[in-house]
Write a protein that holds these residues in place. Structure first.
Motif, mmCIF file in Angstrom:
data_model
loop_
_atom_site.group_PDB
_atom_site.id
_atom_site.type_symbol
_atom_site.label_atom_id
_atom_site.label_comp_id
_atom_site.label_asym_id
_atom_site.label_seq_id
_atom_site.Cartn_x
_atom_site.Cartn_y
_atom_site.Cartn_z
ATOM 1 N N LEU A 28 0.825 -1.208 0.000
ATOM 2 C CA LEU A 28 0.000 0.000 0.000
ATOM 3 C C LEU A 28 0.859 1.258 0.000
ATOM 4 C CD1 LEU A 28 -2.725 -1.087 2.591
ATOM 5 C CD2 LEU A 28 -3.046 -0.772 0.133
ATOM 6 N N LEU A 29 1.932 1.224 0.766
ATOM 7 C CA LEU A 29 2.809 2.400 0.815
ATOM 8 C C LEU A 29 3.525 2.617 -0.511
ATOM 9 C CD1 LEU A 29 4.260 2.051 4.414
ATOM 10 C CD2 LEU A 29 2.797 3.884 3.543
ATOM 11 N N LEU A 30 3.861 1.534 -1.181
ATOM 12 C CA LEU A 30 4.506 1.674 -2.486
ATOM 13 C C LEU A 30 3.554 2.343 -3.485
ATOM 14 C CD1 LEU A 30 7.145 1.005 -3.963
ATOM 15 C CD2 LEU A 30 6.072 -1.142 -4.692
ATOM 16 N N VAL A 31 2.280 1.926 -3.456
ATOM 17 C CA VAL A 31 1.284 2.521 -4.352
ATOM 18 C C VAL A 31 1.151 4.016 -4.101
ATOM 19 C CG1 VAL A 31 -1.187 2.592 -4.865
ATOM 20 C CG2 VAL A 31 -0.013 0.395 -4.708
ATOM 21 N N ALA A 32 1.209 4.434 -2.843
ATOM 22 C CA ALA A 32 1.064 5.849 -2.517
ATOM 23 C C ALA A 32 2.360 6.622 -2.701
ATOM 24 C CB ALA A 32 0.573 5.992 -1.077
ATOM 25 N N THR A 33 3.493 5.962 -2.487
ATOM 26 C CA THR A 33 4.772 6.672 -2.504
ATOM 27 C C THR A 33 5.214 7.037 -3.909
ATOM 28 O OG1 THR A 33 5.489 5.573 -0.475
ATOM 29 C CG2 THR A 33 7.201 6.525 -1.850
ATOM 30 N N VAL A 34 5.039 6.132 -4.862
ATOM 31 C CA VAL A 34 5.551 6.378 -6.214
ATOM 32 C C VAL A 34 4.944 7.648 -6.816
ATOM 33 C CG1 VAL A 34 5.646 5.491 -8.569
ATOM 34 C CG2 VAL A 34 6.185 3.988 -6.649
ATOM 35 N N PRO A 35 3.613 7.805 -6.861
ATOM 36 C CA PRO A 35 3.083 9.067 -7.407
ATOM 37 C C PRO A 35 3.443 10.279 -6.560
ATOM 38 C CG PRO A 35 1.316 7.708 -6.533
ATOM 39 C CD PRO A 35 2.528 6.851 -6.551
ATOM 40 N N LEU A 36 3.568 10.087 -5.240
ATOM 41 C CA LEU A 36 3.953 11.201 -4.382
ATOM 42 C C LEU A 36 5.351 11.702 -4.728
ATOM 43 C CD1 LEU A 36 3.527 13.084 -1.958
ATOM 44 C CD2 LEU A 36 4.331 11.216 -0.480
ATOM 45 N N VAL A 37 6.270 10.801 -4.998
ATOM 46 C CA VAL A 37 7.634 11.197 -5.368
ATOM 47 C C VAL A 37 7.618 11.985 -6.679
ATOM 48 C CG1 VAL A 37 9.869 10.303 -6.139
ATOM 49 C CG2 VAL A 37 8.778 9.355 -4.097
#
Length: 332
Positions: A28-37
């Motif tokens: 879940l964190l990967l899904v949120a982190t990539v677009p955030l970066v």
């Protein structure tokens, strides 16, 4: 002996559950982190980043769930990771580009602009009802098919209310239209796969330019075209000259897309954002206003001041329409 086996089984189950929770939290964190970066870097990236960026505020949900799972799993790195993602997302949820100077003096004119994507012309009846109900002065129509939509707009009742118009494009998705109560003349177009005509409109003796926006959506096969067409809208805004400019339509992009922010940074302001609705979703209509993205916009230059924005539900389309009340001021 049976009691001992049950205790051992329970003891082995807890670590497995924590490991499973850790794996799910990490995903879940990967899904949120990539677009955030990519959002932080000012880039739209490649698929699936542009698609996820459209729903950036909703990534708070998986990030929050990941925080809860990390806590349950006693996964300390996950707690710090989730907290950082939540803080980053919260920072970017704020409205973008809302620092326009207030115009001086009395307004020269007041007008209402409406934009509507009819989804291949299916929402033509809904548009006609909205025209009667909202009485806009300028209308930008996207996906105006040549049979149903164009025919309806040519009816005597619509012609009486909107004697000035432009029609462009020949397909169900390509067709666009401009309707106006004020005199207008064709003023070129922004090149694109979907028609994006432009009109020079004379509003109570004052000229403004009215551009329909409908770049291609950021689908995997059309990402390059999407960027190019938004770039052409940015170039138009940057080279607009002294005349006030309105760009209205389905931008297929939100304030979390770098390509859309570049249009704003060329000197335009988002009417919905300036009137207190920067995140009200317009698409997909089936899940709005609970879930969705604001991809339909009315952008204006400094000489135009938005006073109110309303989102309209039209039947038979996947977009909400947007009506904006504007005041026109003298350019400095």
């Amino acid at each position: 002996m049976a009691t001992g086996n049950a205790t051992a089984a329970a003891t082995g189950t807890a670590p497995r559950r924590r490991r499973a929770a850790t794996v799910v939290a990490g995903a879940l964190l990967l899904v949120a982190t990539v677009p955030l970066v990519f959002r932080a870097a000012g880039s739209d990236g490649v698929t699936p980043v542009p698609q996820l960026l459209a729903f950036l505020p909703w990534l708070l949900v998986p990030a929050g769930l990941a925080l809860a799972l990390s806590l349950a799993a006693r996964w300390r790195p996950g707690l710090f990771w989730a907290a950082a993602v939540l803080l980053g997302l919260t920072a970017f949820v704020r409205p973008y580009g809302d620092g326009a100077p207030a115009p001086h003096g009395a307004p020269l004119a007041r007008l209402r602009v409406l934009t509507a994507n009819l989804e291949f012309g299916r929402a033509t009846d809904g548009l006609l009802a909205a025209l009667r109900r909202e009485s806009p002065d300028l209308v930008a129509v996207q996906e105006c098919d040549p049979e149903r939509c164009a025919t309806a707009l040519d009816s005597p009742a619509v012609r009486a209310a909107y004697p000035f118009r432009l029609l462009a494009g020949h397909g169900a998705s390509e067709g666009s239209a401009v309707l106006s109560r004020f005199p207008l003349r064709a003023d070129g177009a922004v090149a694109g796969e979907l028609a994006m005509p432009r009109a020079s409109v004379t509003v109570q003796g004052h000229r403004l330019r009215f551009q329909v926006a409908h770049p291609m959506p950021p689908l995997p096969a059309s990402l390059a075209t999407w960027r190019t067409e938004l770039g052409r809208l940015r170039d138009l805004a940057a080279a607009r000259g002294p005349e006030p400019l309105v760009i209205a339509g389905d931008f297929n992009s939100s304030q979390d897309h770098a390509a859309f922010r570049a249009v704003l940074e060329a000197g335009l302001h988002d009417s919905a954002g300036r009137t207190g609705s920067p995140r009200t979703p317009t698409w997909p209509a089936r899940t709005t206003p609970v879930l969705g993205a604001q991809i339909d916009h009315v952008l204006v230059s400094d000489a135009l001041r938005p006073r109110a924005a309303r989102f309209l539900d039209l039947p038979e389309t996947d977009h909400r329409a947007l009506a904006v009340d504007l005041e026109l001021y003298a350019t400095r």
